[in-house]
Design an enzyme around this catalytic site. Sequence first.
Site, PDB file in Angstrom:
ATOM      1  N   THR A 198       0.876  -1.178   0.000  1.00 41.43           N
ATOM      2  CA  THR A 198       0.000   0.000   0.000  1.00 41.43           C
ATOM      3  C   THR A 198       0.914   1.228   0.000  1.00 41.43           C
ATOM      4  O   THR A 198       2.143   1.093  -0.050  1.00 41.43           O
ATOM      5  CB  THR A 198      -0.864   0.048   1.277  1.00 41.43           C
ATOM      6  OG1 THR A 198       0.005   0.250   2.395  1.00 41.43           O
ATOM      7  CG2 THR A 198      -1.672  -1.232   1.462  1.00 41.43           C
ATOM      8  N   GLU A 242      -3.575  -1.159   8.265  1.00 40.94           N
ATOM      9  CA  GLU A 242      -3.649   0.293   8.077  1.00 40.94           C
ATOM     10  C   GLU A 242      -3.348   0.852   9.450  1.00 40.94           C
ATOM     11  O   GLU A 242      -3.989   0.468  10.433  1.00 40.94           O
ATOM     12  CB  GLU A 242      -5.045   0.708   7.605  1.00 40.94           C
ATOM     13  CG  GLU A 242      -5.359   0.310   6.180  1.00 40.94           C
ATOM     14  CD  GLU A 242      -4.500   1.037   5.155  1.00 40.94           C
ATOM     15  OE1 GLU A 242      -4.054   2.164   5.447  1.00 40.94           O
ATOM     16  OE2 GLU A 242      -4.258   0.479   4.074  1.00 40.94           O
ATOM     17  N   THR A 245      -8.892  -4.259   6.201  1.00 38.59           N
ATOM     18  CA  THR A 245      -7.543  -4.826   6.381  1.00 38.59           C
ATOM     19  C   THR A 245      -7.341  -5.331   7.809  1.00 38.59           C
ATOM     20  O   THR A 245      -6.895  -6.460   8.016  1.00 38.59           O
ATOM     21  CB  THR A 245      -6.470  -3.764   6.059  1.00 38.59           C
ATOM     22  OG1 THR A 245      -6.569  -3.446   4.676  1.00 38.59           O
ATOM     23  CG2 THR A 245      -5.075  -4.272   6.368  1.00 38.59           C
ATOM     24  N   THR A 254      -1.819  -2.940  19.562  1.00 41.08           N
ATOM     25  CA  THR A 254      -1.393  -1.610  20.010  1.00 41.08           C
ATOM     26  C   THR A 254      -2.024  -1.253  21.357  1.00 41.08           C
ATOM     27  O   THR A 254      -3.133  -1.702  21.663  1.00 41.08           O
ATOM     28  CB  THR A 254      -1.814  -0.561  18.954  1.00 41.08           C
ATOM     29  OG1 THR A 254      -1.733   0.738  19.531  1.00 41.08           O
ATOM     30  CG2 THR A 254      -3.249  -0.752  18.491  1.00 41.08           C
ATOM     31  N   ASP A 255      -1.341  -0.394  22.098  1.00 39.50           N
ATOM     32  CA  ASP A 255      -1.907   0.079  23.364  1.00 39.50           C
ATOM     33  C   ASP A 255      -3.121   0.990  23.130  1.00 39.50           C
ATOM     34  O   ASP A 255      -3.870   1.282  24.059  1.00 39.50           O
ATOM     35  CB  ASP A 255      -0.852   0.804  24.206  1.00 39.50           C
ATOM     36  CG  ASP A 255      -0.281   2.057  23.547  1.00 39.50           C
ATOM     37  OD1 ASP A 255      -0.591   2.313  22.361  1.00 39.50           O
ATOM     38  OD2 ASP A 255       0.484   2.778  24.224  1.00 39.50           O
ATOM     39  N   GLU A 256      -3.311   1.414  21.873  1.00 38.82           N
ATOM     40  CA  GLU A 256      -4.428   2.330  21.602  1.00 38.82           C
ATOM     41  C   GLU A 256      -5.781   1.655  21.808  1.00 38.82           C
ATOM     42  O   GLU A 256      -6.802   2.341  21.902  1.00 38.82           O
ATOM     43  CB  GLU A 256      -4.303   2.914  20.189  1.00 38.82           C
ATOM     44  CG  GLU A 256      -3.011   3.688  20.046  1.00 38.82           C
ATOM     45  CD  GLU A 256      -2.908   4.560  18.797  1.00 38.82           C
ATOM     46  OE1 GLU A 256      -3.945   4.980  18.272  1.00 38.82           O
ATOM     47  OE2 GLU A 256      -1.770   4.821  18.372  1.00 38.82           O
ATOM     48  N   TYR A 303      -9.176   3.530  13.764  1.00 36.63           N
ATOM     49  CA  TYR A 303      -7.973   2.678  13.777  1.00 36.63           C
ATOM     50  C   TYR A 303      -7.963   1.790  15.015  1.00 36.63           C
ATOM     51  O   TYR A 303      -7.872   0.561  14.918  1.00 36.63           O
ATOM     52  CB  TYR A 303      -6.698   3.537  13.744  1.00 36.63           C
ATOM     53  CG  TYR A 303      -5.448   2.788  14.152  1.00 36.63           C
ATOM     54  CD1 TYR A 303      -4.955   1.740  13.383  1.00 36.63           C
ATOM     55  CD2 TYR A 303      -4.773   3.114  15.338  1.00 36.63           C
ATOM     56  CE1 TYR A 303      -3.822   1.035  13.764  1.00 36.63           C
ATOM     57  CE2 TYR A 303      -3.639   2.411  15.728  1.00 36.63           C
ATOM     58  CZ  TYR A 303      -3.163   1.376  14.941  1.00 36.63           C
ATOM     59  OH  TYR A 303      -2.045   0.674  15.326  1.00 36.63           O
ATOM     60  N   LYS A 307      -8.367  -2.386  15.465  1.00 32.86           N
ATOM     61  CA  LYS A 307      -7.334  -3.222  16.095  1.00 32.86           C
ATOM     62  C   LYS A 307      -7.934  -3.996  17.280  1.00 32.86           C
ATOM     63  O   LYS A 307      -7.614  -5.163  17.496  1.00 32.86           O
ATOM     64  CB  LYS A 307      -6.158  -2.367  16.570  1.00 32.86           C
ATOM     65  CG  LYS A 307      -5.337  -1.708  15.469  1.00 32.86           C
ATOM     66  CD  LYS A 307      -4.613  -2.689  14.570  1.00 32.86           C
ATOM     67  CE  LYS A 307      -3.447  -3.356  15.258  1.00 32.86           C
ATOM     68  NZ  LYS A 307      -2.672  -4.224  14.312  1.00 32.86           N
ATOM     69  N   ASN A 341       6.051   3.270  18.611  1.00 31.72           N
ATOM     70  CA  ASN A 341       7.417   2.925  18.183  1.00 31.72           C
ATOM     71  C   ASN A 341       8.043   4.084  17.431  1.00 31.72           C
ATOM     72  O   ASN A 341       7.349   4.874  16.796  1.00 31.72           O
ATOM     73  CB  ASN A 341       7.382   1.745  17.216  1.00 31.72           C
ATOM     74  CG  ASN A 341       7.148   0.403  17.882  1.00 31.72           C
ATOM     75  OD1 ASN A 341       7.670  -0.603  17.441  1.00 31.72           O
ATOM     76  ND2 ASN A 341       6.360   0.359  18.951  1.00 31.72           N
ATOM     77  N   PRO A 350       3.917  20.987  12.493  1.00 29.60           N
ATOM     78  CA  PRO A 350       2.526  21.115  12.920  1.00 29.60           C
ATOM     79  C   PRO A 350       2.211  20.311  14.183  1.00 29.60           C
ATOM     80  O   PRO A 350       2.111  19.088  14.143  1.00 29.60           O
ATOM     81  CB  PRO A 350       1.740  20.556  11.726  1.00 29.60           C
ATOM     82  CG  PRO A 350       2.666  19.566  11.098  1.00 29.60           C
ATOM     83  CD  PRO A 350       4.064  20.034  11.365  1.00 29.60           C
ATOM     84  N   GLY A 389     -11.039  13.608  18.472  1.00 25.63           N
ATOM     85  CA  GLY A 389     -10.985  12.469  19.401  1.00 25.63           C
ATOM     86  C   GLY A 389      -9.589  12.173  19.925  1.00 25.63           C
ATOM     87  O   GLY A 389      -9.322  11.060  20.398  1.00 25.63           O
ATOM     88  N   HIS A 390      -8.693  13.159  19.842  1.00 34.46           N
ATOM     89  CA  HIS A 390      -7.267  12.977  20.153  1.00 34.46           C
ATOM     90  C   HIS A 390      -7.035  12.378  21.549  1.00 34.46           C
ATOM     91  O   HIS A 390      -7.343  13.013  22.561  1.00 34.46           O
ATOM     92  CB  HIS A 390      -6.590  14.346  20.056  1.00 34.46           C
ATOM     93  CG  HIS A 390      -5.105  14.282  19.979  1.00 34.46           C
ATOM     94  ND1 HIS A 390      -4.336  15.409  19.786  1.00 34.46           N
ATOM     95  CD2 HIS A 390      -4.237  13.253  20.055  1.00 34.46           C
ATOM     96  CE1 HIS A 390      -3.068  15.071  19.753  1.00 34.46           C
ATOM     97  NE2 HIS A 390      -2.985  13.763  19.920  1.00 34.46           N
TER      98      HIS A 390
END
Length: 339
Positions: free
Chosen positions: A36, A84, A100, A125-127, A153, A157, A183, A208, A278-279
Site C-alpha cells: 500500500t 492500516e 484490512t 497496540t496500546d491504543e 484505527y 485493532k 514505536n 505542525p 478524538g485525540h
Amino acid sequence: MTVLVTGGAGFIGSNFIFYWMERHPEDRIVCLDKLTYAGNLFTLESVMEKPGFRFVKGDVCDRDTVCELFRTEQPEYVLHFAAESHVDRSIDGPDVFLRTNLFGTAVLLDACREFGVGRYHQVSTDEVYGDLPLDRPDLFFTEDTPLHTSSPYSASKAAADLLVQSYVRTYGIPATISRCSNNYGPYQFPEKFIPLMIINALNDKLLPVYGDGLNVRDWLYVEDHCRAIEMILRNGRVGEVYNVGGHNEKQNLDVVKLILAGLDKPEGLIQYVADRKGHDRRYAIDPEKIHRELGWLPETKFEDGMKRTVLWYLDHQGWWRDIVSGEYKEYYARVYGEV
Ligand code: NAD
Ligand code: TYD
C-alpha cells in the site's frame, strides 16, 4: 523453520525481518505485503536477494493468496504486522481499516485453522485501551484495562484482538497478542509524528503540533519491540496478551523540541494547528507482566534512540525524499493545508 511476516515492507515489519534474519540466518522468512502507500520495497532492498528470503506481493484479505502461501510454505510462525496504521487516515476514511485490520486478521486465522501453525502472533497496540487523563500519572494500561477505543484505527485493532482470542478459545489456535506503545526508529513512514517532525525540520518547514502539544505518548525504540515479540513467540503463554512499553512517557512538545535542538533548528518552526478529532490524551504502558514472565526490558534509552533515528533520516534522504515527493504530497496538503 519458515516464518511468515505480513506487512514486512512497512516500518515495524521490516525492522522485525532485519532483526530476525540477523539472529536466525538458518530460518526462511516469507514476507506477504500488499505494498500500500505505506509499504516500500526499497526498505527490503538489502534482503531481497538473500536465499532465505521470499517476498510475495499480496493482500492479507485475499483468501486464495493466503491459502496458497500456507499450502506451499507451511509456516511454523505467523507474525501479523500488516495493517492500516495511521489514526488520521482512519478519521478520514474508516472502511479500509475495518477491511484490512479486521477481515485480514480473520483470513489469516482461518488459514492457521485449515493448515495448522506452531504459533500465530497478533501485533496490536496500546491504543485499544483508549487514553488516560493527564492529571493521573499514577494510572497505566495493564492487560486487564478494559478496551475503550477512540478512533476507527484503534477500534479495528481491538476488534481484531477479540477475534484472535475467540479463535484461541473456539478452535484452539495457538495465538498470542502484544499491545505495544508508540514505536520510533528507521524506516518509519513520514506521516507519523517523529519522522514528520524530523523531515520538516530538515526542510526548514513548519512543524505542525496538534492542539496544545501536551498529549503524552510512551515511546519505544522499534528494536526493543522486535525483541519483545521474539520473547513472546518463544515463551509467551498461548491465549495471553502482553503489553509492551518502557515507561518512557513524553509530551509531544518536548519531543519536537528535542528534534529541533538535535538538528540545530529554531523553536520558531513550531506551529500549533487544529487538534486531531478524538485525540487521545495520554498513553502509558505497565510492562510488569512481560518483564515478570518473560524477562523483557527495553534496552535503548530515548535520547540514544532519538539520536540514532535523527541520524538515520539524515543519512537516508533518498528513502524519504522519494516518498514525500509522490502521492504523499496530496495527503499532506489535505491534512495540513498551508502548513
Ligand atoms: P506501517 O503502516 O508502516 O506498515 C504497514 C504495512 O502493512 C505496509 O507495508 C503495508 O503495505 C502493509 N499492508 C497494509 N495493508 C495490507 C494488506 N491488506 N495486505 C498486506 N499488506 C498490507 O505500519 P507499522 O507502523 O509498521 O505497524 C505495524 C503493526 O504494528 C500494525 O499492526 C500496527 O497496528 C502495529 N503497531 C504499530 C505501532 C507504531 O507505533 N507504529 C505501535 C504499536 C502497534
Ligand atoms: P502519531 O505518530 O500519529 O501516533 P498516535 O497513533 O499515537 O496518534 O502521533 C503521535 C502524537 O503526535 C499524537 O499525540 C498526535 C501528535 N501529532 C502532532 O501533533 N502532529 C502531527 O502532525 C502528527 C502526525 C501527530
